[in-house]
Design a protein around this motif. Sequence first.
Motif, PDB file in Angstrom:
ATOM      1  N   LEU A   8       0.869  -1.174   0.000  1.00 42.88           N
ATOM      2  CA  LEU A   8       0.000   0.000   0.000  1.00 42.88           C
ATOM      3  C   LEU A   8       0.907   1.225   0.000  1.00 42.88           C
ATOM      4  O   LEU A   8       1.826   1.320   0.814  1.00 42.88           O
ATOM      5  CB  LEU A   8      -0.907   0.001   1.235  1.00 42.88           C
ATOM      6  N   LYS A   9       0.639   2.151  -0.910  1.00 42.56           N
ATOM      7  CA  LYS A   9       1.511   3.319  -1.060  1.00 42.56           C
ATOM      8  C   LYS A   9       0.689   4.607  -0.942  1.00 42.56           C
ATOM      9  O   LYS A   9      -0.168   4.886  -1.785  1.00 42.56           O
ATOM     10  CB  LYS A   9       2.216   3.285  -2.426  1.00 42.56           C
ATOM     11  N   GLY A  10       0.933   5.343   0.138  1.00 36.48           N
ATOM     12  CA  GLY A  10       0.330   6.660   0.310  1.00 36.48           C
ATOM     13  C   GLY A  10      -1.183   6.653   0.374  1.00 36.48           C
ATOM     14  O   GLY A  10      -1.843   7.560  -0.148  1.00 36.48           O
ATOM     15  N   ILE A  11      -1.773   5.665   1.071  1.00 35.16           N
ATOM     16  CA  ILE A  11      -3.227   5.548   1.152  1.00 35.16           C
ATOM     17  C   ILE A  11      -3.796   6.581   2.127  1.00 35.16           C
ATOM     18  O   ILE A  11      -3.369   6.675   3.279  1.00 35.16           O
ATOM     19  CB  ILE A  11      -3.656   4.138   1.614  1.00 35.16           C
ATOM     20  N   SER A  12      -4.777   7.353   1.650  1.00 33.66           N
ATOM     21  CA  SER A  12      -5.483   8.315   2.503  1.00 33.66           C
ATOM     22  C   SER A  12      -6.979   8.149   2.296  1.00 33.66           C
ATOM     23  O   SER A  12      -7.440   7.866   1.183  1.00 33.66           O
ATOM     24  CB  SER A  12      -5.073   9.754   2.179  1.00 33.66           C
ATOM     25  N   LYS A  13      -7.747   8.325   3.393  1.00 35.89           N
ATOM     26  CA  LYS A  13      -9.190   8.222   3.318  1.00 35.89           C
ATOM     27  C   LYS A  13      -9.805   9.097   4.398  1.00 35.89           C
ATOM     28  O   LYS A  13      -9.437   9.003   5.579  1.00 35.89           O
ATOM     29  CB  LYS A  13      -9.647   6.770   3.518  1.00 35.89           C
ATOM     30  N   ALA A  14     -10.749   9.953   3.995  1.00 34.67           N
ATOM     31  CA  ALA A  14     -11.452  10.818   4.946  1.00 34.67           C
ATOM     32  C   ALA A  14     -12.945  10.558   4.856  1.00 34.67           C
ATOM     33  O   ALA A  14     -13.485  10.252   3.792  1.00 34.67           O
ATOM     34  CB  ALA A  14     -11.152  12.287   4.662  1.00 34.67           C
ATOM     35  N   PHE A  15     -13.607  10.669   6.009  1.00 32.40           N
ATOM     36  CA  PHE A  15     -15.057  10.635   6.077  1.00 32.40           C
ATOM     37  C   PHE A  15     -15.502  11.998   6.607  1.00 32.40           C
ATOM     38  O   PHE A  15     -15.473  12.236   7.816  1.00 32.40           O
ATOM     39  CB  PHE A  15     -15.540   9.513   7.003  1.00 32.40           C
ATOM     40  N   PRO A  17     -15.048  15.449   7.920  1.00 34.82           N
ATOM     41  CA  PRO A  17     -13.886  16.078   8.553  1.00 34.82           C
ATOM     42  C   PRO A  17     -12.950  15.088   9.234  1.00 34.82           C
ATOM     43  O   PRO A  17     -11.863  15.470   9.686  1.00 34.82           O
ATOM     44  CB  PRO A  17     -14.534  17.008   9.599  1.00 34.82           C
ATOM     45  N   VAL A  18     -13.353  13.814   9.325  1.00 35.09           N
ATOM     46  CA  VAL A  18     -12.543  12.808  10.029  1.00 35.09           C
ATOM     47  C   VAL A  18     -11.579  12.152   9.051  1.00 35.09           C
ATOM     48  O   VAL A  18     -11.993  11.510   8.075  1.00 35.09           O
ATOM     49  CB  VAL A  18     -13.432  11.735  10.692  1.00 35.09           C
ATOM     50  N   GLN A  19     -10.278  12.293   9.300  1.00 30.97           N
ATOM     51  CA  GLN A  19      -9.248  11.684   8.467  1.00 30.97           C
ATOM     52  C   GLN A  19      -8.938  10.309   9.033  1.00 30.97           C
ATOM     53  O   GLN A  19      -8.191  10.152   9.998  1.00 30.97           O
ATOM     54  CB  GLN A  19      -7.984  12.549   8.445  1.00 30.97           C
ATOM     55  N   ALA A  20      -9.524   9.266   8.437  1.00 41.59           N
ATOM     56  CA  ALA A  20      -9.382   7.907   8.968  1.00 41.59           C
ATOM     57  C   ALA A  20      -8.012   7.321   8.666  1.00 41.59           C
ATOM     58  O   ALA A  20      -7.432   6.621   9.505  1.00 41.59           O
ATOM     59  CB  ALA A  20     -10.473   7.008   8.400  1.00 41.59           C
ATOM     60  N   ASN A  21      -7.494   7.565   7.467  1.00 41.53           N
ATOM     61  CA  ASN A  21      -6.160   7.103   7.066  1.00 41.53           C
ATOM     62  C   ASN A  21      -5.385   8.271   6.479  1.00 41.53           C
ATOM     63  O   ASN A  21      -5.930   9.031   5.660  1.00 41.53           O
ATOM     64  CB  ASN A  21      -6.245   5.982   6.023  1.00 41.53           C
ATOM     65  N   LYS A  22      -4.130   8.415   6.883  1.00 41.55           N
ATOM     66  CA  LYS A  22      -3.316   9.549   6.442  1.00 41.55           C
ATOM     67  C   LYS A  22      -2.012   9.045   5.815  1.00 41.55           C
ATOM     68  O   LYS A  22      -1.099   8.603   6.526  1.00 41.55           O
ATOM     69  CB  LYS A  22      -2.977  10.466   7.626  1.00 41.55           C
ATOM     70  N   GLY A 217      -4.902   7.212  12.694  1.00 44.74           N
ATOM     71  CA  GLY A 217      -4.960   7.218  11.244  1.00 44.74           C
ATOM     72  C   GLY A 217      -3.635   7.140  10.532  1.00 44.74           C
ATOM     73  O   GLY A 217      -3.586   7.125   9.297  1.00 44.74           O
ATOM     74  N   GLU A 218      -2.538   7.069  11.280  1.00 49.46           N
ATOM     75  CA  GLU A 218      -1.208   7.020  10.664  1.00 49.46           C
ATOM     76  C   GLU A 218      -0.484   5.736  11.044  1.00 49.46           C
ATOM     77  O   GLU A 218      -0.746   5.150  12.093  1.00 49.46           O
ATOM     78  CB  GLU A 218      -0.376   8.234  11.096  1.00 49.46           C
ATOM     79  N   MET A 219       0.428   5.313  10.176  1.00 51.41           N
ATOM     80  CA  MET A 219       1.277   4.164  10.465  1.00 51.41           C
ATOM     81  C   MET A 219       2.503   4.672  11.209  1.00 51.41           C
ATOM     82  O   MET A 219       3.297   5.452  10.671  1.00 51.41           O
ATOM     83  CB  MET A 219       1.694   3.466   9.166  1.00 51.41           C
ATOM     84  N   THR A 220       2.647   4.250  12.473  1.00 59.41           N
ATOM     85  CA  THR A 220       3.729   4.798  13.294  1.00 59.41           C
ATOM     86  C   THR A 220       4.966   3.912  13.325  1.00 59.41           C
ATOM     87  O   THR A 220       6.061   4.411  13.590  1.00 59.41           O
ATOM     88  CB  THR A 220       3.253   5.013  14.740  1.00 59.41           C
TER      89      THR A 220
END
Length: 519
Positions: A8-15, A17-22, A217-220
């Motif tokens: 997975l490369k640079g996946i982002s998803k918002a619902f 105002p909520v940023q679920a994946n950054k 929402g971030e991979m740490t």
Amino acid sequence: MTAPAIELKGISKAFGPVQANKDISLSVAKGAIHGIVGENGAGKSTLMSILYGFYKADKGEIWINGKQTQIPDSQAAIRAGIGMVHQHFKLVENFTVVENVILGAEDGAMLRPSISKARKVLIDLEKEYGLEVNPDAIVEDLSVGHQQRVEILKQLYREADILILDEPTGVLTPSEADQLFRILGRLKEEGKTIILITHKLREIMDITDTVSVMRRGEMTATVKTAETSPAQIAELMVGRKVLLQVDKTPATPGEVVLDVRNLRVVDPTGVERVKSISFQIRAGEILGIAGVAGNGQTELLEVLGGMIPAQGGTVKLHGQEIDLTGRESDGQSRRMRGIGHVPEDRQVEGLIMPYEAWENVAFGYHHDPKYQSGPLMNNAAIKADCAEKMERYDVRPPNPRLPARNFSGGNQQKIVVAREMDRQPELLLIGQPTRGVDIGAIEFIHKQIIALRDAGKAVLLVSVELDEIMGLSDRIAVMFDGVISGERLPSETNEGDLGLLMAGVNETNEKVRPRGVVA
């Protein structure tokens, strides 16, 4: 070099105002078991739902076996060799196993050839992976562990090489979980790639090769499991050090709060689920009920919580008898007497999923004067109360207007816990308090239970997690086949001893005779 099974490369998803994946990037090696952990609401399930085609990423790329792949829906995921076993199973309960397996994967309009073919394939898969289950059994008649096997068989029948399991042990007993891990080990040996989403650090340490940690929402971090520890993973998940053991002082029990004598519960089919059991709980103590699911614990909670009637026995709260006939058997009358109830299944019994959080917070307490404005309910007061509870119990997102179904499982649990525990009930009935809940929320809920005990309240705890029973309880009673097969002090027992009692066997390996236990 062999290409990863998944990139997975640079996946982002918002619902909204909520940023679920950054901007998430993740690489999963072929033939590995890769764990993904994080707090409830960290974005784990959203990320996997993107991989399985339930959601479409706002940006980013998905690569499967070295090739960029578009996954607009679950059918595309299945064609790419991806299967997903959800935390809440997607089975038709009155269908047979084989009918569930072919559902959506029929070979044509005529079902008989599809069923005949599927039955043969299932028999081969069962033998190959140790997934024994009767193809003609009705799903609703199967144990939870066997239903999960059906879900796995469903994915293997569709020739999935990559399996995503979302909180697979959340509803399993310890023995069922052990069996699942043996199956996953067998799948790995056969070259399958497995992504395991779980909040249980012991499972991560026992079965995964690599673990990735998500937070907000971030991979740490992504680390090899052999090179880390539960404490390090917990700190990466929460962003602070987490107490992995329950911290409590010895109990100082007071007067008897709950007195149960010869309680009997018979289900609608005539099967006796609770068989003349007796016990007491005192103020300022926690009685833990251990046992394999299905041995009467659920019915015990339900009859005490006013959800079902009893067929015999007496129950007294502070010496006052409670009606068990069903005439007053409802949760609201119990709450008026000072009994709080966190049920085992939050989605079926604890919440109305399409309703908003503020509405769910008021259920069972809607006659509370602070919720009233003359003859009408004061919705503004309820919303304000809900917002306060969300802040105190760290519900994320802290939005009273969000429907219950839009919260993660752990945050749904926090809503139920806040509703029932915030009022300081004289007796708290709590079933599976941390099922599907992340490590930070587990620590929080455990602290709330201990605080209630320390405030002089009585707690009846039912859990299939033996470490939870051992850590929280002041006394432990074990239920087997509707009876209490034994009682122990946590300091004088261990998981092996409790496991024997859970199987109905005493210390001399003799079958335990049904009996009640009076504290």
